[in-house]
Design an enzyme around this catalytic site. Structure first.
Site, mmCIF file in Angstrom:
data_model
loop_
_atom_site.group_PDB
_atom_site.id
_atom_site.type_symbol
_atom_site.label_atom_id
_atom_site.label_comp_id
_atom_site.label_asym_id
_atom_site.label_seq_id
_atom_site.Cartn_x
_atom_site.Cartn_y
_atom_site.Cartn_z
ATOM 1 N N CYS A 197 -10.897 -4.544 41.601
ATOM 2 C CA CYS A 197 -10.322 -3.657 40.580
ATOM 3 C C CYS A 197 -11.145 -2.376 40.557
ATOM 4 C CB CYS A 197 -10.268 -4.345 39.211
ATOM 5 S SG CYS A 197 -11.879 -4.798 38.529
ATOM 6 N N ASP A 202 -4.786 -2.264 33.499
ATOM 7 C CA ASP A 202 -6.186 -2.058 33.127
ATOM 8 C C ASP A 202 -6.335 -2.275 31.611
ATOM 9 O OD1 ASP A 202 -8.661 -1.076 32.517
ATOM 10 O OD2 ASP A 202 -8.472 0.732 33.733
ATOM 11 N N CYS A 253 -13.771 -6.222 34.312
ATOM 12 C CA CYS A 253 -12.669 -6.835 33.542
ATOM 13 C C CYS A 253 -11.772 -7.691 34.449
ATOM 14 C CB CYS A 253 -11.841 -5.769 32.828
ATOM 15 S SG CYS A 253 -12.755 -4.839 31.582
ATOM 16 N N ARG A 254 -10.908 -7.038 35.230
ATOM 17 C CA ARG A 254 -9.862 -7.795 35.924
ATOM 18 C C ARG A 254 -10.362 -8.600 37.122
ATOM 19 N NH1 ARG A 254 -6.268 -2.645 36.851
ATOM 20 N NH2 ARG A 254 -8.410 -1.829 36.904
ATOM 21 N N SER A 255 -11.124 -7.975 38.029
ATOM 22 C CA SER A 255 -11.499 -8.722 39.249
ATOM 23 C C SER A 255 -12.494 -9.858 38.984
ATOM 24 C CB SER A 255 -11.969 -7.788 40.371
ATOM 25 O OG SER A 255 -13.112 -7.062 40.031
ATOM 26 N N ASN A 288 -14.905 -3.646 38.246
ATOM 27 C CA ASN A 288 -15.477 -4.986 38.505
ATOM 28 C C ASN A 288 -16.166 -5.556 37.264
ATOM 29 O OD1 ASN A 288 -17.949 -6.564 40.688
ATOM 30 N ND2 ASN A 288 -15.940 -7.299 40.147
HETATM 31 P P1 4NP Z 1 -11.641 -3.145 35.471
HETATM 32 O O1 4NP Z 1 -11.581 -2.305 34.090
HETATM 33 O O2 4NP Z 1 -11.284 -2.178 36.577
HETATM 34 O O3 4NP Z 1 -10.606 -4.203 35.272
HETATM 35 O O4 4NP Z 1 -13.058 -3.681 35.574
HETATM 36 C C1 4NP Z 1 -12.244 -1.090 33.897
HETATM 37 C C2 4NP Z 1 -13.585 -1.090 33.640
HETATM 38 C C3 4NP Z 1 -14.237 0.110 33.412
HETATM 39 C C4 4NP Z 1 -13.538 1.299 33.465
HETATM 40 C C5 4NP Z 1 -12.179 1.285 33.726
HETATM 41 C C6 4NP Z 1 -11.537 0.085 33.963
HETATM 42 N N1 4NP Z 1 -14.199 2.538 33.209
HETATM 43 O O5 4NP Z 1 -13.525 3.569 33.190
HETATM 44 O O6 4NP Z 1 -15.431 2.531 33.024
#
Ligand code: 4NP
Length: 157
Positions: free
Chosen positions: A9, A126, A14-16, A12
């Site tokens: 993702c 997201d 939340c989703r992955s 790294n």
């Molecule tokens: P992820 O979520 O891609 O599922 O880990 C996010 C985590 C952090 C951010 C965006 C999405 N950020 O903008 O910091």
């Protein structure tokens, strides 16, 4: 033979890591974990070295998946050599991966939700800037696609 899977993702956190924890949990329940190597990474460098977001960890814990021990890292060049499946959570991740991957390994990169069976979505949204319900939706989509991926791997072995 070990099948190697990398979930990707943006951050790294939340989703992955959720996909790593859920897929590993289901694989363990179904006696497949010893044939698999499972990891996750982000396309960005924003959260290298951090544990997953507390909201994602709490939502996963509610369904019995442990992920608080995971540590954020960025996708690296060798990942495209080392893994068999490089699975993107959304279309931006897919585009970033394709841009950085050597031609010989492009076919390893796929959208994770192509393995989903129950839902219409083609991307895992997201959840970072939204409320807690977003993390539950992420789990619904990831549980469904994880089972589909396990079934696909069973069918090929
Ligand atoms: P992820 O979520 O891609 O599922 O880990 C996010 C985590 C952090 C951010 C965006 C999405 N950020 O903008 O910091």
């Amino acid at each position: 033979m070990t099948v190697k899977i990398l979930f990707v993702c943006l951050g790294n956190i939340c989703r992955s890591p959720t996909a790593e924890a859920v897929f590993s949990g289901l694989a363990e329940q179904q006696g497949m974990l010893d044939q698999l190597q499972v990891d996750s990474a982000g396309t960005s460098s924003y959260h290298i070295g951090e544990n997953p977001d507390g909201r994602a960890t709490a939502a996963a814990q509610n369904r019995g998946y442990k992920m608080s021990h995971l540590v954020g890292r960025q996708v690296k060049r060798e990942d495209f050599d080392n893994f068999d499946y490089v699975l993107a959570m959304d279309n931006a991740n897919l585009r970033d991966l394709r841009r950085n991957c050597p031609a010989v390994h492009q076919e390893k990169i796929q959208s994770f939700l192509k393995y989903g069976q129950r839902f219409q979505e083609t991307e895992v949204p997201d959840p970072y800037y939204g409320g807690p319900e977003g993390f539950d939706r992420v789990l619904d989509l990831i549980e469904d696609a994880s089972q589909g991926l396990l079934d696909a791997i069973k069918a090929r072995c």
